[in-house]
Scaffold this motif. Structure first.
Motif, mmCIF file in Angstrom:
data_model
loop_
_atom_site.group_PDB
_atom_site.id
_atom_site.type_symbol
_atom_site.label_atom_id
_atom_site.label_comp_id
_atom_site.label_asym_id
_atom_site.label_seq_id
_atom_site.Cartn_x
_atom_site.Cartn_y
_atom_site.Cartn_z
ATOM 1 N N LEU A 29 17.917 -1.194 4.174
ATOM 2 C CA LEU A 29 19.025 -2.438 3.538
ATOM 3 C C LEU A 29 20.455 -2.019 3.865
ATOM 4 C CD1 LEU A 29 16.763 -3.836 0.530
ATOM 5 C CD2 LEU A 29 17.323 -4.870 2.789
ATOM 6 N N ARG A 30 20.561 -0.951 3.456
ATOM 7 C CA ARG A 30 22.014 -0.370 3.556
ATOM 8 C C ARG A 30 22.377 -0.562 5.077
ATOM 9 N NH1 ARG A 30 24.430 2.554 -0.803
ATOM 10 N NH2 ARG A 30 23.137 3.065 -2.316
ATOM 11 N N ARG A 31 21.474 -0.036 6.096
ATOM 12 C CA ARG A 31 21.899 -0.229 7.551
ATOM 13 C C ARG A 31 22.295 -1.665 7.842
ATOM 14 N NH1 ARG A 31 18.021 4.306 10.219
ATOM 15 N NH2 ARG A 31 19.408 6.160 9.389
ATOM 16 N N TYR A 32 21.416 -2.475 7.374
ATOM 17 C CA TYR A 32 21.527 -3.739 7.619
ATOM 18 C C TYR A 32 22.662 -4.611 7.273
ATOM 19 C CZ TYR A 32 20.965 -8.814 7.475
ATOM 20 O OH TYR A 32 20.975 -10.405 7.694
ATOM 21 N N PHE A 33 22.923 -4.194 5.985
ATOM 22 C CA PHE A 33 24.259 -4.752 5.466
ATOM 23 C C PHE A 33 25.451 -4.114 6.080
ATOM 24 C CE2 PHE A 33 21.399 -6.450 1.833
ATOM 25 C CZ PHE A 33 21.588 -7.668 2.228
ATOM 26 N N GLU A 34 25.388 -3.102 6.691
ATOM 27 C CA GLU A 34 26.672 -2.401 7.173
ATOM 28 C C GLU A 34 26.643 -3.222 8.617
ATOM 29 O OE1 GLU A 34 25.573 1.673 7.639
ATOM 30 O OE2 GLU A 34 26.047 1.956 5.347
ATOM 31 N N ARG A 54 13.225 4.690 -1.309
ATOM 32 C CA ARG A 54 14.265 5.259 -0.501
ATOM 33 C C ARG A 54 14.187 4.605 0.870
ATOM 34 N NH1 ARG A 54 12.814 11.077 -0.135
ATOM 35 N NH2 ARG A 54 12.710 10.674 -2.262
ATOM 36 N N ALA A 55 13.088 4.430 1.476
ATOM 37 C CA ALA A 55 12.948 3.780 2.883
ATOM 38 C C ALA A 55 13.885 2.594 3.036
ATOM 39 C CB ALA A 55 11.701 3.743 3.504
ATOM 40 N N MET A 106 0.904 -1.070 0.138
ATOM 41 C CA MET A 106 0.058 0.089 0.066
ATOM 42 C C MET A 106 1.039 1.197 0.007
ATOM 43 S SD MET A 106 -3.233 0.844 -0.089
ATOM 44 C CE MET A 106 -4.422 1.774 0.674
ATOM 45 N N GLY A 107 1.822 1.277 0.812
ATOM 46 C CA GLY A 107 2.934 2.497 0.982
ATOM 47 C C GLY A 107 3.566 2.520 -0.564
ATOM 48 N N HIS A 108 3.863 1.713 -0.931
ATOM 49 C CA HIS A 108 4.627 1.554 -2.451
ATOM 50 C C HIS A 108 3.760 2.155 -3.426
ATOM 51 C CE1 HIS A 108 7.858 1.124 -5.248
ATOM 52 N NE2 HIS A 108 6.862 0.377 -6.084
ATOM 53 N N PHE A 109 2.423 1.905 -3.041
ATOM 54 C CA PHE A 109 1.431 2.211 -4.389
ATOM 55 C C PHE A 109 1.291 3.819 -4.090
ATOM 56 C CE2 PHE A 109 -2.983 3.238 -5.090
ATOM 57 C CZ PHE A 109 -2.924 3.103 -6.599
ATOM 58 N N LEU A 110 1.277 4.309 -2.784
ATOM 59 C CA LEU A 110 0.775 5.624 -2.687
ATOM 60 C C LEU A 110 2.203 6.595 -2.591
ATOM 61 C CD1 LEU A 110 -1.241 5.419 0.645
ATOM 62 C CD2 LEU A 110 -2.062 5.659 -1.802
ATOM 63 N N ALA A 111 3.390 6.090 -2.204
ATOM 64 C CA ALA A 111 4.472 6.881 -2.441
ATOM 65 C C ALA A 111 5.510 6.012 -2.727
ATOM 66 C CB ALA A 111 4.609 7.466 -1.085
ATOM 67 N N PRO A 112 5.881 5.645 -4.189
ATOM 68 C CA PRO A 112 6.931 4.681 -4.517
ATOM 69 C C PRO A 112 8.017 5.104 -4.335
ATOM 70 C CG PRO A 112 5.693 5.610 -6.357
ATOM 71 C CD PRO A 112 4.838 6.059 -5.291
ATOM 72 N N ASN A 113 8.410 6.550 -4.622
ATOM 73 C CA ASN A 113 9.615 6.904 -4.273
ATOM 74 C C ASN A 113 10.136 6.992 -2.883
ATOM 75 O OD1 ASN A 113 10.228 7.550 -7.109
ATOM 76 N ND2 ASN A 113 9.694 9.547 -6.843
ATOM 77 N N LEU A 114 9.269 7.421 -1.928
ATOM 78 C CA LEU A 114 9.504 7.359 -0.602
ATOM 79 C C LEU A 114 9.885 5.871 -0.152
ATOM 80 C CD1 LEU A 114 9.852 8.921 2.000
ATOM 81 C CD2 LEU A 114 7.185 8.563 2.276
#
Length: 93
Positions: A18-23, A12-13, A1-9
């Motif tokens: 994922l960057r934080r997880y892999f770090e 980015r989230a 639902m969130g991706h449907f309403l705000a795909p760029n946001l």
């Protein structure tokens, strides 16, 4: 639902998450995985994405977020139906 309403946001989230997880994730040895041979442990395909306890915590968090989202959508829908069923000042009785 969130991706449907705000795909760029949402993209980015996910990128930030994922960057934080892999770090911070535990380093695993480089291997071919199970590309050329079956896994050594039966049912042992997990991609090294964390411990079972971490996956369970993630599933619980996702379930809680889904419940909160469903409750919010339900409240919003109920509010809209109540407003549409109330008589307006211009209605003649």
């Amino acid at each position: 639902m969130g991706h449907f309403l705000a795909p760029n946001l949402s993209a980015r989230a996910m990128d930030i998450g994922l960057r934080r997880y892999f770090e911070t994730a535990e380093q695993v040895p480089v291997s071919d995985g199970n590309l050329f041979a079956p896994p050594s442990d039966p049912g042992g395909i997990d991609g090294g994405m964390g411990s079972p306890a971490a996956r369970k915590a993630g599933i619980g968090l996702a379930a809680a977020a889904a419940v909160v989202a469903a409750a919010g959508i339900g409240a919003w829908l109920l509010r809209g139906s109540r407003q549409s069923s109330e008589p307006s000042e211009n209605d003649d009785a």
